[in-house]
Design a protein around this motif. Structure first.
Motif, PDB file in Angstrom:
ATOM      1  N   ALA A  65      69.978  39.556  35.151  1.00 22.85           N
ATOM      2  CA  ALA A  65      69.027  39.589  36.336  1.00 22.85           C
ATOM      3  C   ALA A  65      69.385  38.313  37.480  1.00 22.85           C
ATOM      4  N   LEU A  66      70.659  38.577  37.657  1.00 23.81           N
ATOM      5  CA  LEU A  66      71.164  37.711  38.815  1.00 23.81           C
ATOM      6  C   LEU A  66      71.641  38.748  39.963  1.00 23.81           C
ATOM      7  N   VAL A  67      71.842  39.892  39.603  1.00 25.58           N
ATOM      8  CA  VAL A  67      71.932  41.182  40.728  1.00 25.58           C
ATOM      9  C   VAL A  67      71.019  42.284  40.525  1.00 25.58           C
ATOM     10  N   VAL A  68      70.802  42.690  41.592  1.00 20.65           N
ATOM     11  CA  VAL A  68      69.779  43.998  41.611  1.00 20.65           C
ATOM     12  C   VAL A  68      70.471  45.113  42.267  1.00 20.65           C
ATOM     13  N   SER A  69      70.445  46.377  41.586  1.00 23.74           N
ATOM     14  CA  SER A  69      71.023  47.588  42.198  1.00 23.74           C
ATOM     15  C   SER A  69      69.928  48.215  42.897  1.00 23.74           C
ATOM     16  N   GLN A  70      70.617  48.843  44.091  1.00 20.20           N
ATOM     17  CA  GLN A  70      69.696  49.596  45.113  1.00 20.20           C
ATOM     18  C   GLN A  70      70.020  51.099  45.018  1.00 20.20           C
ATOM     19  N   GLY A  71      70.537  51.559  43.824  1.00 21.34           N
ATOM     20  CA  GLY A  71      70.588  52.831  43.777  1.00 21.34           C
ATOM     21  C   GLY A  71      72.029  53.154  44.586  1.00 21.34           C
ATOM     22  N   GLN A  72      71.911  54.168  45.463  1.00 23.51           N
ATOM     23  CA  GLN A  72      73.087  54.415  46.186  1.00 23.51           C
ATOM     24  C   GLN A  72      73.526  53.503  47.495  1.00 23.51           C
ATOM     25  N   ARG A  73      72.549  52.421  47.484  1.00 22.87           N
ATOM     26  CA  ARG A  73      72.902  51.282  48.446  1.00 22.87           C
ATOM     27  C   ARG A  73      73.609  50.157  48.016  1.00 22.87           C
ATOM     28  N   GLY A  74      74.137  50.372  46.821  1.00 22.26           N
ATOM     29  CA  GLY A  74      74.883  49.157  46.204  1.00 22.26           C
ATOM     30  C   GLY A  74      74.165  48.015  45.516  1.00 22.26           C
ATOM     31  N   PHE A  75      74.598  46.734  45.798  1.00 18.24           N
ATOM     32  CA  PHE A  75      73.962  45.753  45.104  1.00 18.24           C
ATOM     33  C   PHE A  75      73.787  44.529  45.882  1.00 18.24           C
ATOM     34  N   ARG A  76      72.772  43.848  45.386  1.00 21.54           N
ATOM     35  CA  ARG A  76      72.340  42.837  46.218  1.00 21.54           C
ATOM     36  C   ARG A  76      72.205  41.483  45.120  1.00 21.54           C
ATOM     37  N   VAL A  77      72.325  40.104  45.677  1.00 24.50           N
ATOM     38  CA  VAL A  77      72.094  39.075  44.816  1.00 24.50           C
ATOM     39  C   VAL A  77      70.387  39.026  44.567  1.00 24.50           C
TER      40      VAL A  77
END
Length: 237
Positions: free
Chosen positions: A72-84
């Motif tokens: 739970a330190l990174v979130v996935s945004q589907g086809q838009r990649g990763f964010r902190v």
């Protein structure tokens, strides 16, 4: 007389083993950079830009980021990649109260069941933490303090027989670590963390579970109090 089957705490001298794979190495480096704020909440993690920074390929980075999603330190945004993953006071308040509940119960059970080996490990962990806090006061080696702080909290609850309680406590501790760094970097609220640890250590050794749990709850909530005093720009609502 304590049972000979009492759980044994981890050895407090043991250092984390070196990473065995490139994925594990990238995961550890990314995790540390997120927790310590070098990768900021909400920041987009562009794999094509990160490959050179971490010295690994894109596939390795994606595997490491997938592990950080589990943390739970990174979130996935589907086809838009990763964010902190973002931070917020609401999230920290939830982490804090859940941690008070679970870690308090683990500490109560640990004090009840802990044997002489638990006591010896607790004394050693507190001594090593004290030495690290002395260095920290001189502006030295925060990473060493973080490791010894983690071990001290682990040893406190190590005689708790429930592996599931300890597992969830570890998850919550890791989540709180990011906010603790934020508090230590930016908060102006005075706090004597060594005195908090000493009070917790002494209550545990005295086998005063009620007092120890009360001190622990206050210790955990102090981070929320500190972060609550930061500017809105430093942490979300």
């Amino acid at each position: 007389m304590y049972s000979s089957t009492s759980p044994r705490p981890p050895a407090v001298e043991a250092a984390p083993p070196p990473p065995k794979t490139l994925v594990e190495s990238a995961y550890r480096n990314l995790r540390r950079n997120i927790i310590e704020g070098r990768l900021t909440p909400g920041e987009k993690l562009r794999i094509e830009h990160m490959k050179d920074d971490y010295g690994v390929g894109g596939a390795t980075l994606r595997e490491a980021l997938s592990l950080l999603i589990s943390d739970a330190l990174v979130v996935s945004q589907g086809q838009r990649g990763f964010r902190v993953a973002p931070v917020s006071l609401q999230d920290l308040a939830d982490i804090t109260e859940t941690r008070v509940m679970l870690e308090g119960e683990a500490l109560r059970q640990s004090i009840t069941r802990g044997d002489d080996v638990w006591e010896a490990n607790l004394m050693a962990a507190f001594h090593r933490l004290t030495r690290a806090e002395e260095k920290l006061a001189d502006g030295e080696n925060r990473e060493e303090w973080e490791e010894r702080n983690r071990v001290f909290h682990e040893v406190l609850i190590s005689a708790c027989p429930s592996r599931w309680i300890k597992h969830f406590v570890t998850i919550l501790y890791n989540q709180a670590e990011r906010y603790r760094h934020l508090s230590l970097r930016q908060s102006t609220v005075p706090r004597d963390v060594h005195a908090e640890h000493r009070a917790l250590f002494e209550a545990a050794l005295e086998r005063d579970a009620d007092k120890a749990c009360s001190v622990l709850a206050q210790h955990i909530r102090s981070t929320l109090d500190s972060v609550s005093m930061l500017p809105v720009a430093a942490v979300g609502h």
